[in-house]
Design an enzyme around this catalytic site. Structure first.
Site, PDB file in Angstrom:
ATOM      1  N   GLY A  20       0.896  -1.464   0.339  1.00 45.17           N
ATOM      2  CA  GLY A  20       0.505   0.078  -0.375  1.00 45.17           C
ATOM      3  C   GLY A  20       1.092   1.381  -0.254  1.00 45.17           C
ATOM      4  N   SER A  21       0.486   2.276  -1.139  1.00 42.97           N
ATOM      5  CA  SER A  21       1.999   3.693  -1.403  1.00 42.97           C
ATOM      6  C   SER A  21       2.520   4.009   0.385  1.00 42.97           C
ATOM      7  CB  SER A  21       0.963   3.671  -2.364  1.00 42.97           C
ATOM      8  OG  SER A  21       2.326   5.195  -2.877  1.00 42.97           O
ATOM      9  N   LYS A  35       9.586  11.917 -12.044  1.00 46.48           N
ATOM     10  CA  LYS A  35      10.079  10.715 -12.427  1.00 46.48           C
ATOM     11  C   LYS A  35       9.565  10.282 -13.604  1.00 46.48           C
ATOM     12  CE  LYS A  35       7.518   9.784  -8.783  1.00 46.48           C
ATOM     13  NZ  LYS A  35       6.364   8.797  -8.169  1.00 46.48           N
ATOM     14  N   LEU A  36      11.369  10.175 -14.337  1.00 49.47           N
ATOM     15  CA  LEU A  36      11.199   9.427 -15.407  1.00 49.47           C
ATOM     16  C   LEU A  36      11.420   8.503 -16.465  1.00 49.47           C
ATOM     17  CD1 LEU A  36      13.736  13.066 -16.688  1.00 49.47           C
ATOM     18  CD2 LEU A  36      10.805  12.447 -16.399  1.00 49.47           C
ATOM     19  N   GLY A  59      15.626   7.937 -15.153  1.00 50.42           N
ATOM     20  CA  GLY A  59      15.943   8.881 -14.029  1.00 50.42           C
ATOM     21  C   GLY A  59      15.119   9.793 -13.478  1.00 50.42           C
ATOM     22  N   ALA A  62       8.586   1.253  -6.419  1.00 53.05           N
ATOM     23  CA  ALA A  62      10.042   2.000  -7.002  1.00 53.05           C
ATOM     24  C   ALA A  62       9.308   3.314  -6.148  1.00 53.05           C
ATOM     25  CB  ALA A  62      10.135   1.601  -8.219  1.00 53.05           C
ATOM     26  N   GLY A  63       7.912   3.715  -6.963  1.00 59.01           N
ATOM     27  CA  GLY A  63       7.411   5.541  -6.703  1.00 59.01           C
ATOM     28  C   GLY A  63       7.985   5.732  -5.370  1.00 59.01           C
ATOM     29  N   ASP A  64       7.247   4.808  -3.768  1.00 59.85           N
ATOM     30  CA  ASP A  64       7.113   5.462  -3.032  1.00 59.85           C
ATOM     31  C   ASP A  64       8.919   4.327  -1.749  1.00 59.85           C
ATOM     32  OD1 ASP A  64       4.169   5.137  -3.016  1.00 59.85           O
ATOM     33  OD2 ASP A  64       4.536   3.154  -2.766  1.00 59.85           O
TER      34      ASP A  64
HETATM   35  O1  KDG Z   1       2.422   2.604  -5.098  1.00 58.32           O
HETATM   36  C1  KDG Z   1       2.556   0.844  -4.567  1.00 58.32           C
HETATM   37  C2  KDG Z   1       0.742   0.831  -4.505  1.00 58.32           C
HETATM   38  O2  KDG Z   1       0.268   0.963  -5.919  1.00 58.32           O
HETATM   39  C3  KDG Z   1       0.787  -0.461  -4.226  1.00 58.32           C
HETATM   40  O3  KDG Z   1       1.429  -1.043  -3.112  1.00 58.32           O
HETATM   41  C4  KDG Z   1      -0.530  -0.671  -4.488  1.00 58.32           C
HETATM   42  O4  KDG Z   1      -1.182   1.178  -2.506  1.00 58.32           O
HETATM   43  C5  KDG Z   1      -1.069   0.241  -4.004  1.00 58.32           C
HETATM   44  C6  KDG Z   1      -2.691   0.314  -4.823  1.00 58.32           C
HETATM   45  O5  KDG Z   1      -3.552   1.177  -4.444  1.00 58.32           O
HETATM   46  O6  KDG Z   1      -2.324   0.333  -5.906  1.00 58.32           O
END
Ligand code: KDG
Length: 321
Positions: free
Chosen positions: A34-35, A229-230, A234, A259-261
């Site tokens: 979860g993000s 974010k690209l 990078g 990766a983004g989190d």
């Molecule tokens: O950034 C990763 C999340 O996308 C993943 O863990 C699931 O939180 C999530 C979502 O709602 O997509």
């Protein structure tokens, strides 16, 4: 009081052990994800305290997530259990049809976290933090969760707590693209630190070139800290008048989710610890690379010594470039 407070839905992720279409996958591995929960774990692993405001089902999966977050050192004092609603879950299909790319299938409608509401927003708790963090996912999961997120951002702004926001546009969570554009654009009016990628920039601002993106968000929303974010190219960061870049580290990709989190959490942790933005972006980029090397979003989030080993050893023994 934690230095960072986040609001959002933790989910149990069932990640396919083998690549290919889910109908042929037999084994799944269970992970706490979860993000916003991922961002919290990224922060605490680097020694920055973080608390998560959320709701979990009073079920096995809710207990699993609660125990995991508590074990990692996230402040779970503002997590409520709901005996009526389940904890959200989702499945990850990996490496099909594109290698290194994952797809998600959600089972989260009516989840405990979708019942988050402004009543869950503890103003004193948020007011005691340095940064409040949430994402576009929380704005998408239900109207009451959206109201909670807006309320929390208002509280943060009124108490001089920086609002950090990751656009995290998830097409599957919105009935219509236009709904997402309206709500996410409204959110930008509350934001101090913005994370977005080029597709999200195009969707919300109509531009995707770094200079244009920064100009738009600063002129229209007054945001002075922007992380663009690209992907494989990078990332570029505009930070209070400074510009910093980081290349993406090339690593074998097992599952890119999370990766983004990792990037957001490690960038926030680094700037909260007083590191210069030029160093923060490289560390964030390294953490994003580390996370995609395994299934699950949080297992590979680095501690300080892991980050240092990655940065000093990268490319020495095996060259992926
Ligand atoms: O950034 C990763 C999340 O996308 C993943 O863990 C699931 O939180 C999530 C979502 O709602 O997509």
């Amino acid at each position: 009081m934690p230095e960072v407070v986040a609001l959002g839905e933790p989910l149990v992720q069932f990640n396919a052990v083998t690549t290919g279409p889910l109908r042929h996958v037999t084994y799944f591995e269970k992970h706490a994800t979860g993000s916003e929960a991922n961002v919290c774990v990224a922060l605490v692993r680097l020694g920055v305290s973080c608390g998560l405001i959320t709701r979990l089902g009073l079920d096995e999966f809710g207990l699993f997530i609660y125990n995991w977050l508590r074990g990692e050192g996230v402040d779970v004092s503002r997590i409520k259990f709901d005996p009526e609603r389940p904890t959200g879950i989702y499945f990850v299909q990996r490496g099909y049809p594109l290698p290194g790319v994952s797809d998600v299938v959600y089972y989260r409608r009516g989840s405990a976290a979708s019942a988050l509401s402004p009543g869950d927003v503890d103003a004193e708790y948020i007011g005691g933090a340095r940064v409040f963090h949430t994402s576009g996912i929380t704005l998408a999961i239900s109207e009451s969760a959206r109201d909670a997120a807006f309320r929390a951002m208002e509280v943060a702004r009124s108490r001089n707590v920086l609002v950090s926001f990751d656009v995290n546009y998830r097409r599957k969570l919105w009935a219509r693209e236009g709904d997402a554009v309206g709500v996410l654009t409204k959110a930008l009016g509350f934001v101090d630190i913005l994370f977005l990628d080029s597709d999200e920039a195009r969707l919300l601002l109509g531009v995707s070139e770094p200079g244009d993106v920064f100009r738009e968000v600063s002129a229209r929303f007054g945001i002075g800290k922007v992380v663009l974010k690209l992907g494989v190219k990078g990332s570029i960061v505009y930070w209070d008048g400074k510009v910093a870049r980081a290349d993406a580290f090339r690593v074998p990709v097992v599952d890119p989710i999370g990766a983004g989190d990792a990037y957001a959490g490690v960038l926030l942790a680094s700037v909260l610890r007083g590191l210069p933005i030029e160093q923060a972006v490289v560390r964030a980029s390294a953490a994003a690379a580390m996370v995609v090397m395994t299934r699950g979003d949080e297992e590979n989030l680095p501690r300080e010594e892991d980050l240092e080993r990655f940065l000093s050893g990268y490319g020495r023994q095996v060259d992926f470039r």
